[in-house]
Design a protein around this motif. Structure first.
Motif, PDB file in Angstrom:
ATOM      1  N   TRP A   1      40.358   0.104  35.973  1.00  0.00           N
ATOM      2  CA  TRP A   1      41.206   1.079  35.288  1.00  0.00           C
ATOM      3  C   TRP A   1      41.997   0.432  34.152  1.00  0.00           C
ATOM      4  CZ3 TRP A   1      40.528   5.965  35.094  1.00  0.00           C
ATOM      5  CH2 TRP A   1      39.963   6.651  36.174  1.00  0.00           C
ATOM      6  N   VAL A   2      42.396  -0.804  34.343  1.00  0.00           N
ATOM      7  CA  VAL A   2      43.075  -1.526  33.255  1.00  0.00           C
ATOM      8  C   VAL A   2      42.129  -1.672  32.064  1.00  0.00           C
ATOM      9  CG1 VAL A   2      44.092  -3.727  32.548  1.00  0.00           C
ATOM     10  CG2 VAL A   2      44.651  -2.750  34.794  1.00  0.00           C
ATOM     11  N   ILE A   3      40.871  -2.028  32.347  1.00  0.00           N
ATOM     12  CA  ILE A   3      39.868  -2.141  31.286  1.00  0.00           C
ATOM     13  C   ILE A   3      39.658  -0.792  30.614  1.00  0.00           C
ATOM     14  CG2 ILE A   3      37.434  -2.599  30.803  1.00  0.00           C
ATOM     15  CD1 ILE A   3      39.059  -5.093  31.265  1.00  0.00           C
ATOM     16  N   PHE A   4      39.641   0.284  31.412  1.00  0.00           N
ATOM     17  CA  PHE A   4      39.458   1.626  30.859  1.00  0.00           C
ATOM     18  C   PHE A   4      40.585   1.983  29.895  1.00  0.00           C
ATOM     19  CE2 PHE A   4      40.598   6.139  31.110  1.00  0.00           C
ATOM     20  CZ  PHE A   4      39.436   6.719  30.630  1.00  0.00           C
ATOM     21  N   VAL A   5      41.828   1.698  30.280  1.00  0.00           N
ATOM     22  CA  VAL A   5      42.973   1.991  29.410  1.00  0.00           C
ATOM     23  C   VAL A   5      42.887   1.170  28.127  1.00  0.00           C
ATOM     24  CG1 VAL A   5      45.483   1.861  29.186  1.00  0.00           C
ATOM     25  CG2 VAL A   5      44.473   2.686  31.320  1.00  0.00           C
ATOM     26  N   LEU A   6      42.522  -0.105  28.263  1.00  0.00           N
ATOM     27  CA  LEU A   6      42.376  -0.957  27.080  1.00  0.00           C
ATOM     28  C   LEU A   6      41.253  -0.462  26.175  1.00  0.00           C
ATOM     29  CD1 LEU A   6      42.820  -4.515  28.669  1.00  0.00           C
ATOM     30  CD2 LEU A   6      44.481  -3.241  27.290  1.00  0.00           C
ATOM     31  N   MET A   7      40.175   0.024  26.787  1.00  0.00           N
ATOM     32  CA  MET A   7      39.067   0.574  26.010  1.00  0.00           C
ATOM     33  C   MET A   7      39.507   1.830  25.260  1.00  0.00           C
ATOM     34  SD  MET A   7      35.960   0.512  24.950  1.00  0.00           S
ATOM     35  CE  MET A   7      35.094  -0.697  25.948  1.00  0.00           C
ATOM     36  N   THR A   8      40.308   2.656  25.928  1.00  0.00           N
ATOM     37  CA  THR A   8      40.823   3.866  25.278  1.00  0.00           C
ATOM     38  C   THR A   8      41.664   3.505  24.062  1.00  0.00           C
ATOM     39  OG1 THR A   8      40.871   5.004  27.416  1.00  0.00           O
ATOM     40  CG2 THR A   8      42.155   5.980  25.631  1.00  0.00           C
ATOM     41  N   ILE A   9      42.534   2.511  24.224  1.00  0.00           N
ATOM     42  CA  ILE A   9      43.367   2.054  23.104  1.00  0.00           C
ATOM     43  C   ILE A   9      42.489   1.556  21.961  1.00  0.00           C
ATOM     44  CG2 ILE A   9      45.007   0.272  22.386  1.00  0.00           C
ATOM     45  CD1 ILE A   9      46.207   0.443  25.221  1.00  0.00           C
ATOM     46  N   LEU A  10      41.474   0.757  22.288  1.00  0.00           N
ATOM     47  CA  LEU A  10      40.570   0.216  21.273  1.00  0.00           C
ATOM     48  C   LEU A  10      39.833   1.329  20.541  1.00  0.00           C
ATOM     49  CD1 LEU A  10      39.103  -2.182  19.938  1.00  0.00           C
ATOM     50  CD2 LEU A  10      37.466  -2.119  21.832  1.00  0.00           C
ATOM     51  N   VAL A  11      39.313   2.299  21.290  1.00  0.00           N
ATOM     52  CA  VAL A  11      38.544   3.385  20.694  1.00  0.00           C
ATOM     53  C   VAL A  11      39.413   4.221  19.758  1.00  0.00           C
ATOM     54  CG1 VAL A  11      37.390   5.574  21.211  1.00  0.00           C
ATOM     55  CG2 VAL A  11      36.811   3.530  22.511  1.00  0.00           C
ATOM     56  N   VAL A  12      40.587   4.628  20.228  1.00  0.00           N
ATOM     57  CA  VAL A  12      41.472   5.472  19.411  1.00  0.00           C
ATOM     58  C   VAL A  12      41.894   4.742  18.143  1.00  0.00           C
ATOM     59  CG1 VAL A  12      43.713   6.620  19.327  1.00  0.00           C
ATOM     60  CG2 VAL A  12      42.301   6.794  21.386  1.00  0.00           C
ATOM     61  N   THR A  13      42.269   3.480  18.278  1.00  0.00           N
ATOM     62  CA  THR A  13      42.713   2.701  17.123  1.00  0.00           C
ATOM     63  C   THR A  13      41.576   2.470  16.130  1.00  0.00           C
ATOM     64  OG1 THR A  13      44.338   1.557  18.516  1.00  0.00           O
ATOM     65  CG2 THR A  13      43.819   0.546  16.406  1.00  0.00           C
ATOM     66  N   ALA A  14      40.413   2.098  16.649  1.00  0.00           N
ATOM     67  CA  ALA A  14      39.274   1.781  15.776  1.00  0.00           C
ATOM     68  C   ALA A  14      38.780   3.010  15.024  1.00  0.00           C
ATOM     69  CB  ALA A  14      38.145   1.174  16.609  1.00  0.00           C
ATOM     70  N   VAL A  15      38.607   4.125  15.726  1.00  0.00           N
ATOM     71  CA  VAL A  15      38.079   5.327  15.078  1.00  0.00           C
ATOM     72  C   VAL A  15      39.100   5.906  14.105  1.00  0.00           C
ATOM     73  CG1 VAL A  15      37.077   7.612  15.430  1.00  0.00           C
ATOM     74  CG2 VAL A  15      36.621   5.802  17.076  1.00  0.00           C
ATOM     75  N   SER A  16      40.372   5.862  14.474  1.00  0.00           N
ATOM     76  CA  SER A  16      41.428   6.355  13.583  1.00  0.00           C
ATOM     77  C   SER A  16      41.460   5.563  12.282  1.00  0.00           C
ATOM     78  CB  SER A  16      42.785   6.277  14.295  1.00  0.00           C
ATOM     79  OG  SER A  16      43.803   6.830  13.498  1.00  0.00           O
TER      80      SER A  16
ATOM     81  N   ILE B   1      42.317  12.865  12.341  1.00  0.00           N
ATOM     82  CA  ILE B   1      40.894  13.132  12.565  1.00  0.00           C
ATOM     83  C   ILE B   1      40.269  12.052  13.448  1.00  0.00           C
ATOM     84  CG2 ILE B   1      38.651  13.086  11.395  1.00  0.00           C
ATOM     85  CD1 ILE B   1      40.042  14.527   9.046  1.00  0.00           C
ATOM     86  N   GLY B   2      40.500  10.794  13.088  1.00  0.00           N
ATOM     87  CA  GLY B   2      39.935   9.705  13.876  1.00  0.00           C
ATOM     88  C   GLY B   2      40.433   9.698  15.306  1.00  0.00           C
ATOM     89  N   GLY B   3      41.725   9.967  15.487  1.00  0.00           N
ATOM     90  CA  GLY B   3      42.296  10.008  16.831  1.00  0.00           C
ATOM     91  C   GLY B   3      41.686  11.108  17.680  1.00  0.00           C
ATOM     92  N   ILE B   4      41.500  12.273  17.090  1.00  0.00           N
ATOM     93  CA  ILE B   4      40.896  13.407  17.805  1.00  0.00           C
ATOM     94  C   ILE B   4      39.485  13.052  18.272  1.00  0.00           C
ATOM     95  CG2 ILE B   4      39.914  15.717  17.474  1.00  0.00           C
ATOM     96  CD1 ILE B   4      42.375  16.357  15.743  1.00  0.00           C
ATOM     97  N   ILE B   5      38.703  12.458  17.385  1.00  0.00           N
ATOM     98  CA  ILE B   5      37.328  12.080  17.728  1.00  0.00           C
ATOM     99  C   ILE B   5      37.318  11.050  18.853  1.00  0.00           C
ATOM    100  CG2 ILE B   5      35.274  10.880  16.864  1.00  0.00           C
ATOM    101  CD1 ILE B   5      35.914  12.158  14.098  1.00  0.00           C
ATOM    102  N   GLY B   6      38.174  10.033  18.736  1.00  0.00           N
ATOM    103  CA  GLY B   6      38.213   8.981  19.747  1.00  0.00           C
ATOM    104  C   GLY B   6      38.632   9.481  21.109  1.00  0.00           C
TER     105      GLY B   6
END
Length: 423
Positions: free
Chosen positions: A213-228, A313-318
């Protein structure tokens, strides 16, 4: 809001009230509403901005070899996009749905972050805008909130797919009756089609689920930041980001629909995510807002979306991709955003490495990569050498570059959906 009103009226046999229970009806209605709101509000917003002379910070005319004037064009057009998304969503969505709540929070959070950046650029006359560290903190914060909510909320559950062998040796995909918290995510081109974050950390024994779950949260942060940030970099030509995002939003809508439909989820052998079908309504508002915004943002642009729009836009997609457990498909679906970001990283890091050696060597003519295609030889830095100086052989008009990027995104979106059956 209207959803709950008409579901209440349905018990009194009001004609047509039952239609509001259908995702397809509300999704298409939301698409139309978002288009109309974007067109109507967009015109008034542009006139209001022009009356108050709130314009984009003057752009460097040397960027465009075709000499296209872009002075006096209002910015902060992302406000048009945000309003066009939220109004129909509030009217037509099931607001108490945990996923819709997260999408609304993401839209407002990153919209405010982008607005502050645009505000500083325009009213404080600071071309740098909001400091990069504050942007990153804002993006990481919303990624952390989304990841933590999906971890802790009892409503964010899935019914995992299980392959069952019948007596005739035929393998049929079924879903568990019980909805559970899951660390599985869909990955392309592999037979079992799922990756479990906790299994990656199996060596941790009894702590592997918590670590997962820690990895999942970190992945979420990475995805939102990268796509945004990728969407932000892609917003450099008229209609570029809006057009690409409309295509990406459409593909995500398809993925959200099959993930929220138990029959299609079984057919494609992916997880069934109860309540995720409501994201289809939100994504239809998103696509409608993008297409409506193109009415004014297509070349020659009457308004720029600014960071108010691109970061949102990027945040919504991520966030949407993470909710439906399809975040690992984003490098394909958002390939244009990925390449834009990668080109900037390669350009800056390579130049720094070479500069320490006393050399001035650049990889591309200009970055983000879309600027590479419109740069003239006469505009290049004479003190630097370029690895890809001869590519392309001639500059292209930005409308041609934009349309070709749209076409590329359409191909990538189709490939993303096809990967559900390619393994």
């Amino acid at each position: 809001m209207l959803y709950y009103i008409f579901r209440f009226l349905e018990q009194y046999d009001i004609p047509g009230a039952h239609l509001w229970s259908y995702i397809s009806f509300r999704a298409l209605l939301t698409l139309i509403f978002a288009l109309l709101i974007s067109a109507w509000f967009g015109e008034r917003f542009i006139k209001w901005m022009k009356r108050r002379k709130i314009f984009e910070t003057e752009r460097d005319p040397s960027i465009d070899p075709f000499g296209v004037e872009k002075k006096g064009v209002p910015t902060m057009g992302g406000i048009i996009i945000i309003v066009s998304i939220l109004v129909p969503v509030i009217l037509l969505c099931r607001i108490r749905n945990i996923y819709i709540i997260l999408m609304i929070i993401t839209t407002l959070w990153l919209g405010f972050l982008g607005f502050m950046d645009d505000y500083i650029k325009i009213f404080k006359r600071n071309k740098e805008g909001l400091k990069g560290k504050y942007k990153i903190v804002g993006q990481i914060s919303i990624g952390f909130i989304v990841g933590l909510t999906l971890w802790l909320s009892p409503d964010a559950v899935v019914r995992e797919n299980v392959q069952v062998k019948q007596q005739n040796q035929e393998i049929v995909v079924k879903h568990n009756k019980d909805a559970v918290k899951s660390l599985k995510t869909t990955i392309p081109f592999v037979k079992n089609h799922n990756l479990n974050y906790s299994e990656v950390l199996g060596f941790l024994g009894k702590y592997k689920v918590a670590a997962g779950w820690v990895i999942f949260v970190l992945m979420t942060i990475l995805v939102v930041t990268a796509v945004s940030n990728g969407a932000n970099l892609n917003d450099g030509m008229d209609g570029m980001c809006a057009g690409n995002s409309a295509v990406i939003g459409t593909a995500l809508g398809v993925l959200a629909y099959v993930s929220g439909h138990i029959g299609f989820a079984s057919y494609f052998d992916i997880m069934y995510i109860p309540q995720s079908e409501e994201l289809v309504v939100f994504l239809c508002a998103f696509v409608g807002a993008m297409v409506g915004f193109l009415w004014y943002n297509a070349f020659p642009a009457q308004v720029f979306m600014g960071d108010t729009g691109s970061l949102t836009i990027g945040g919504i997609i991520g966030v949407c991709a993470v909710i439906i457990h399809k975040e690992l498909l984003l490098p394909i679906l958002c390939g244009i955003f990925f390449v834009e970001s990668l080109s900037v990283i390669i350009q800056t890091q390579w130049f720094k490495i070479q500069k320490r050696k006393g050399k001035r060597i650049r990889v591309f003519r200009a970055t983000p990569i879309h600027d590479n295609f419109r740069k003239l030889d006469s505009q290049l830095d004479a003190t630097s050498t370029y690895i890809f100086k001869g590519w392309p052989h001639r500059p292209f008009h930005e409308s041609k570059i934009t349309i070709r990027f749209w076409i590329t995104t359409i191909i990538l979106a189709a490939l993303t959906i096809i990967t559900l059956k390619m393994r």
